[in-house]
Design a protein around this motif. Sequence first.
Motif, mmCIF file in Angstrom:
data_model
loop_
_atom_site.group_PDB
_atom_site.id
_atom_site.type_symbol
_atom_site.label_atom_id
_atom_site.label_comp_id
_atom_site.label_asym_id
_atom_site.label_seq_id
_atom_site.Cartn_x
_atom_site.Cartn_y
_atom_site.Cartn_z
ATOM 1 N N VAL A 1 71.967 40.709 70.125
ATOM 2 C CA VAL A 1 70.828 40.140 69.386
ATOM 3 C C VAL A 1 70.839 40.595 67.930
ATOM 4 O O VAL A 1 71.518 41.552 67.567
ATOM 5 C CB VAL A 1 69.490 40.499 70.065
ATOM 6 N N LYS A 2 70.065 39.897 67.119
ATOM 7 C CA LYS A 2 69.998 40.199 65.689
ATOM 8 C C LYS A 2 69.497 41.634 65.474
ATOM 9 O O LYS A 2 68.584 42.088 66.169
ATOM 10 C CB LYS A 2 69.044 39.193 65.040
ATOM 11 N N SER A 3 70.089 42.312 64.512
ATOM 12 C CA SER A 3 69.748 43.724 64.299
ATOM 13 C C SER A 3 68.235 43.926 64.149
ATOM 14 O O SER A 3 67.573 43.225 63.392
ATOM 15 C CB SER A 3 70.422 44.252 63.030
ATOM 16 N N LEU B 1 77.951 32.122 53.186
ATOM 17 C CA LEU B 1 77.486 33.395 52.646
ATOM 18 C C LEU B 1 76.035 33.541 53.069
ATOM 19 O O LEU B 1 75.290 32.564 53.011
ATOM 20 C CB LEU B 1 77.505 33.350 51.125
ATOM 21 N N ASN B 2 75.662 34.752 53.488
ATOM 22 C CA ASN B 2 74.240 34.923 53.800
ATOM 23 C C ASN B 2 73.705 36.221 53.254
ATOM 24 O O ASN B 2 74.424 37.206 53.093
ATOM 25 C CB ASN B 2 74.004 34.829 55.309
ATOM 26 N N SER B 3 72.426 36.156 52.961
ATOM 27 C CA SER B 3 71.697 37.365 52.588
ATOM 28 C C SER B 3 70.314 37.279 53.199
ATOM 29 O O SER B 3 69.330 37.007 52.520
ATOM 30 C CB SER B 3 71.610 37.483 51.066
ATOM 31 N N VAL B 4 70.289 37.444 54.507
ATOM 32 C CA VAL B 4 69.019 37.361 55.230
ATOM 33 C C VAL B 4 68.206 38.629 54.973
ATOM 34 O O VAL B 4 66.980 38.600 54.863
ATOM 35 C CB VAL B 4 69.281 37.145 56.739
ATOM 36 N N GLY B 5 68.916 39.717 54.840
ATOM 37 C CA GLY B 5 68.231 40.977 54.550
ATOM 38 C C GLY B 5 67.570 41.591 55.774
ATOM 39 O O GLY B 5 66.576 42.307 55.662
ATOM 40 N N LEU B 6 68.130 41.271 56.959
ATOM 41 C CA LEU B 6 67.737 41.946 58.183
ATOM 42 C C LEU B 6 66.278 41.744 58.558
ATOM 43 O O LEU B 6 65.621 42.625 59.115
ATOM 44 C CB LEU B 6 68.069 43.458 58.075
ATOM 45 N N VAL C 1 75.375 49.609 66.761
ATOM 46 C CA VAL C 1 74.728 50.224 65.597
ATOM 47 C C VAL C 1 75.306 49.573 64.342
ATOM 48 O O VAL C 1 76.479 49.766 64.014
ATOM 49 C CB VAL C 1 74.954 51.751 65.601
ATOM 50 N N ASN C 2 74.462 48.796 63.675
ATOM 51 C CA ASN C 2 74.901 48.084 62.472
ATOM 52 C C ASN C 2 74.865 49.059 61.293
ATOM 53 O O ASN C 2 73.834 49.238 60.648
ATOM 54 C CB ASN C 2 73.978 46.873 62.231
ATOM 55 N N VAL C 3 76.009 49.679 61.054
ATOM 56 C CA VAL C 3 76.100 50.615 59.927
ATOM 57 C C VAL C 3 76.797 49.922 58.750
ATOM 58 O O VAL C 3 77.351 50.581 57.875
ATOM 59 C CB VAL C 3 76.848 51.927 60.302
ATOM 60 N N SER C 4 76.729 48.602 58.732
ATOM 61 C CA SER C 4 77.546 47.877 57.753
ATOM 62 C C SER C 4 76.885 46.641 57.167
ATOM 63 O O SER C 4 77.564 45.746 56.694
ATOM 64 C CB SER C 4 78.863 47.485 58.418
ATOM 65 N N CYS C 5 75.547 46.592 57.156
ATOM 66 C CA CYS C 5 74.898 45.423 56.561
ATOM 67 C C CYS C 5 75.132 45.397 55.058
ATOM 68 O O CYS C 5 74.926 46.395 54.385
ATOM 69 C CB CYS C 5 73.407 45.433 56.829
ATOM 70 N N PRO C 6 75.538 44.245 54.525
ATOM 71 C CA PRO C 6 75.825 44.175 53.100
ATOM 72 C C PRO C 6 74.593 43.875 52.263
ATOM 73 O O PRO C 6 74.684 43.847 51.050
ATOM 74 C CB PRO C 6 76.808 43.004 53.015
ATOM 75 N N ASN C 7 73.451 43.645 52.889
ATOM 76 C CA ASN C 7 72.325 43.075 52.138
ATOM 77 C C ASN C 7 71.115 43.983 52.024
ATOM 78 O O ASN C 7 69.993 43.522 51.918
ATOM 79 C CB ASN C 7 71.894 41.759 52.792
ATOM 80 N N ASN D 1 82.195 43.475 60.245
ATOM 81 C CA ASN D 1 80.991 42.836 59.731
ATOM 82 C C ASN D 1 81.414 41.900 58.599
ATOM 83 O O ASN D 1 82.607 41.776 58.303
ATOM 84 C CB ASN D 1 79.988 43.893 59.256
ATOM 85 N N THR D 2 80.457 41.279 57.945
ATOM 86 C CA THR D 2 80.783 40.293 56.909
ATOM 87 C C THR D 2 81.469 40.940 55.704
ATOM 88 O O THR D 2 81.365 42.140 55.479
ATOM 89 C CB THR D 2 79.505 39.584 56.440
ATOM 90 N N VAL D 3 82.144 40.091 54.954
ATOM 91 C CA VAL D 3 82.880 40.534 53.765
ATOM 92 C C VAL D 3 81.982 40.317 52.540
ATOM 93 O O VAL D 3 81.357 39.256 52.403
ATOM 94 C CB VAL D 3 84.182 39.710 53.633
#
Length: 333
Positions: free
Chosen positions: A55-57, A79-84, A138-144, A203-205
């Motif tokens: 599921v989504k973080s 490209l996305n920047s949902v920002g969690l 564990v999402n330790v890599s969100c770019p946003n 995770n995303t680039v």
Amino acid sequence: MNKRGRKTDQFGVDLRTKLGPLELDNPVMTAAGTSGHGAELAAFFDLSELGAVVVKSVSAFPWPGNPGPRLTPIPGGMLNSVGLAGPGMEGWLKEYLPGLRRRRIKTIVSIWGRTVEEYARASELLATELDGIVALEVNVSCPNLKAKSEIFSHSVEATRAVIEAVQPVGIPIFAKLSPNTHLVAEVAEAALDAGASGVTLINTVLGMSIDPLTAELELGGGGGGLSGRAIRPIALRAVYELKKRIPEIVIIGVGGISTGRDALAMILAGASAIQVGTATFSDPKAPMRILGELSELCERLGIARLSDVVGYAPKGMKITPAVETLSDMKAED
Ligand code: DHB
């Protein structure tokens, strides 16, 4: 079941996979952030047939996310920047977990935080309601995240600290790592050292889109994360190199997979399971379709047990299908 009592699919292929202590009926999962907070894709297919649904973080607290626009299409991906954005763990447990449980979906919960303490808190809240939840990612890599923190998984020490902090949750833990660093192997080692059962890669680039007519950034959050077919070679190489360096590591491979052939290539690169993300946006049934294509492909190639071929490529091993099969399949390309 086949004659030897193994669980098999319609093509007679044993698709089961072992991710450390976690055993799944098949290796296909959804990727975090691409199939909603809960069972939103259940309208399209039976989600309990997937190996797992990620599921989504979720964070310990409700979070509004970034301003729009949050998505922009790119050739070969988006490209996305949902920002969690999300309801926070307590809200998520009330609102979304019951639907996942009712449908007997093997659920992997992805969590995020801005500090080590926030990751610990999210995992503590989750630990009160573990029925139906098979693992923690564990999402330790969100770019946003425009927080004080850099991307956690660009630092060996920060990754170690987060994984240590979520250990008390008591279910298998997978660290989702960033490809945007030269430290992937060192970070993966730290995650394993700290008690992770494996890693999810990639995770995303990091990317960006600028309107050439106005100089405006095309995403409300500024930069964004690139996903989809465009990143498949990046993901494949990251998985291959990590498996080559640490042969015993458990990797969940993700990045641009949209066919059964993509999935098999990722497994041959070293992934014990795969996730389908951006493909779901244009084809909501993609995870199930890919599962079917993967098992048919194995059958045609004479792969009776998929787990046998995990990491064939970095080990220098080859599949040897019948010559006619190979030429038929090449003709289908
Ligand atoms: C978001 C989080 C991610 O981990 C990612 O790769 C892309 C986007 C987000 O919610 O902004």
